[in-house]
Design a protein around this motif. Structure first.
Motif, PDB file in Angstrom:
ATOM      1  N   PRO A   1      -0.923   7.166   5.764  1.00  0.00           N
ATOM      2  CA  PRO A   1       0.360   6.522   5.429  1.00  0.00           C
ATOM      3  C   PRO A   1       1.088   6.112   6.707  1.00  0.00           C
ATOM      4  O   PRO A   1       1.245   6.917   7.621  1.00  0.00           O
ATOM      5  CB  PRO A   1       1.123   7.624   4.687  1.00  0.00           C
ATOM      6  N   HIS A   2       1.527   4.857   6.782  1.00  0.00           N
ATOM      7  CA  HIS A   2       2.256   4.383   7.962  1.00  0.00           C
ATOM      8  C   HIS A   2       3.038   3.131   7.610  1.00  0.00           C
ATOM      9  O   HIS A   2       2.787   2.479   6.595  1.00  0.00           O
ATOM     10  CB  HIS A   2       1.296   4.109   9.130  1.00  0.00           C
TER      11      HIS A   2
ATOM     12  N   SER B   1       4.933  -0.043   3.118  1.00  0.00           N
ATOM     13  CA  SER B   1       4.131   0.928   3.866  1.00  0.00           C
ATOM     14  C   SER B   1       2.676   0.831   3.445  1.00  0.00           C
ATOM     15  O   SER B   1       2.357   0.463   2.310  1.00  0.00           O
ATOM     16  CB  SER B   1       4.661   2.344   3.637  1.00  0.00           C
TER      17      SER B   1
ATOM     18  N   ILE C   1      -2.262   5.640   1.935  1.00  0.00           N
ATOM     19  CA  ILE C   1      -1.997   6.369   0.696  1.00  0.00           C
ATOM     20  C   ILE C   1      -0.492   6.481   0.489  1.00  0.00           C
ATOM     21  O   ILE C   1       0.249   6.808   1.401  1.00  0.00           O
ATOM     22  CB  ILE C   1      -2.635   7.774   0.752  1.00  0.00           C
ATOM     23  N   LYS C   2      -0.027   6.180  -0.693  1.00  0.00           N
ATOM     24  CA  LYS C   2       1.404   6.194  -0.978  1.00  0.00           C
ATOM     25  C   LYS C   2       1.931   7.628  -1.000  1.00  0.00           C
ATOM     26  O   LYS C   2       1.345   8.514  -1.615  1.00  0.00           O
ATOM     27  CB  LYS C   2       1.688   5.516  -2.317  1.00  0.00           C
ATOM     28  N   THR C   3       3.055   7.821  -0.304  1.00  0.00           N
ATOM     29  CA  THR C   3       3.670   9.144  -0.232  1.00  0.00           C
ATOM     30  C   THR C   3       5.182   8.991  -0.359  1.00  0.00           C
ATOM     31  O   THR C   3       5.714   7.884  -0.391  1.00  0.00           O
ATOM     32  CB  THR C   3       3.364   9.837   1.114  1.00  0.00           C
ATOM     33  N   SER C   4       5.862  10.128  -0.391  1.00  0.00           N
ATOM     34  CA  SER C   4       7.322  10.128  -0.415  1.00  0.00           C
ATOM     35  C   SER C   4       7.889  10.429   0.967  1.00  0.00           C
ATOM     36  O   SER C   4       9.062  10.769   1.100  1.00  0.00           O
ATOM     37  CB  SER C   4       7.832  11.178  -1.426  1.00  0.00           C
ATOM     38  N   TRP C   5       7.064  10.304   2.008  1.00  0.00           N
ATOM     39  CA  TRP C   5       7.500  10.604   3.357  1.00  0.00           C
ATOM     40  C   TRP C   5       8.613   9.661   3.779  1.00  0.00           C
ATOM     41  O   TRP C   5       8.685   8.505   3.344  1.00  0.00           O
ATOM     42  CB  TRP C   5       6.333  10.499   4.332  1.00  0.00           C
ATOM     43  N   GLN C   6       9.452  10.141   4.684  1.00  0.00           N
ATOM     44  CA  GLN C   6      10.572   9.342   5.158  1.00  0.00           C
ATOM     45  C   GLN C   6      10.096   8.191   6.045  1.00  0.00           C
ATOM     46  O   GLN C   6       9.014   8.232   6.635  1.00  0.00           O
ATOM     47  CB  GLN C   6      11.549  10.219   5.946  1.00  0.00           C
TER      48      GLN C   6
ATOM     49  N   THR D   1       9.003   9.126   9.620  1.00  0.00           N
ATOM     50  CA  THR D   1       7.659   9.679   9.725  1.00  0.00           C
ATOM     51  C   THR D   1       6.606   8.580   9.677  1.00  0.00           C
ATOM     52  O   THR D   1       5.645   8.580  10.452  1.00  0.00           O
ATOM     53  CB  THR D   1       7.397  10.684   8.586  1.00  0.00           C
ATOM     54  N   LEU D   2       6.806   7.625   8.790  1.00  0.00           N
ATOM     55  CA  LEU D   2       5.846   6.526   8.639  1.00  0.00           C
ATOM     56  C   LEU D   2       5.810   5.640   9.879  1.00  0.00           C
ATOM     57  O   LEU D   2       4.747   5.152  10.278  1.00  0.00           O
ATOM     58  CB  LEU D   2       6.186   5.696   7.397  1.00  0.00           C
TER      59      LEU D   2
END
Length: 271
Positions: free
Chosen positions: A100-101, A111, A114-119, A122-123
């Motif tokens: 994820p980035h 982004s 892989i889809k995430t709920s990261w802020q 972080t990305l």
């Protein structure tokens, strides 16, 4: 300077060299202490310059020596180059597809990986960290190659590569810290996150040096692999990012050529 560096073993040389490249990333991130934003034309030009440095480094410091080494080791040079070069690109594409980035100029909805709920912060860090993996690896492989004793590898060339990678890391550090600062994050937190993207370089550098020291027969493949990984980063990220503002495209193009020229001078003069 070369005599001083030669007293250390290749792994230590790679470690010190990548500490330097990490330090320049931190210097770029430190711009947040002086301003909330860098002029768009300047940032685009810096990214274009970084792209030129990486293109030149990929050929002069990695691909050309790799081809020469393949010939010296009795391999088929063009085949070694293709396998290593494409392997590096495929490796980076695989990481790009899963990690994820987020590229600095895009909204969080765009982004990748892989889809995430990261802020968002972080990305953004992960995006630049992804770029720094092949850079650290390239420096480590270059210093490890010197230990093989083949004419195509020189300590001067490895130092030139480290200097070139360091130069182009400056805009990458600011490319993380500046957007975070504009979004209201504190100066110190923006700086810490911006410089943290460079932590992977000493790790990748030491790993690259250790790897080629243990398996010197794959040195040509490793050099071409690093070149392919770096070209992937340039074409997938740095050039598109630097040319998003079409009105700056001529300036960015000249900055890219200048970056190529600077890296070429470093490699030819020191290598």
């Amino acid at each position: 300077m070369i005599e001083f560096i030669q007293q250390f073993n290749p792994v230590t040389q790679a470690f010190f060299a990548t500490l330097f490249t990490w330090g320049v990333t931190a210097a770029g991130a430190a711009l947040v202490f002086f301003t909330r934003a860098v002029d768009k034309k300047l940032m685009d030009s810096m990214l274009g310059f970084a792209a030129g440095v990486m293109i030149a480094a990929s050929f002069w410091s990695l691909l050309a020596p790799g081809i020469e080494m393949a010939d010296q080791l009795g391999q088929t040079p063009w085949l070694t180059a293709v396998i290593g070069f494409m392997g590096g690109g495929i490796f980076m594409r695989t990481i790009d597809a899963f990690l994820p980035h987020l590229h600095p100029s895009l909204s969080i909805e765009k982004s990748e990986g892989i889809k995430t709920s990261w802020q968002r912060s972080t990305l953004l860090v992960l995006a630049i960290t992804l770029h720094n993996i092949p850079e650290g690896l390239a420096v480590g492989v270059a210093f490890g190659a010197v230990a093989a004793g083949l004419p195509a590898a020189s300590i001067g060339g490895a130092i030139a590569l480290a200097i070139g990678i360091g130069i182009q890391n400056f805009p990458e550090g600011s490319a993380v810290s500046m957007p975070l600062r504009r979004e209201g994050m504190s100066k110190w937190k923006s700086f810490l996150l911006g410089q943290s993207s460079g932590i992977v370089e000493p790790i990748a550098g030491v790993a690259g040096a250790l790897f080629v020291l243990k398996m010197q027969n794959i040195l040509p493949y490793a050099l071409c692999f690093a070149a392919g990984a770096m070209i992937f980063v340039v074409v997938e990220e740095l050039i598109p990012e630097s040319q998003r503002s079409y009105e700056n495209i001529d300036m960015v193009t000249m900055a890219t050529m200048l970056g190529f020229s600077v890296m070429m001078i470093l490699d030819v003069s020191l290598g």
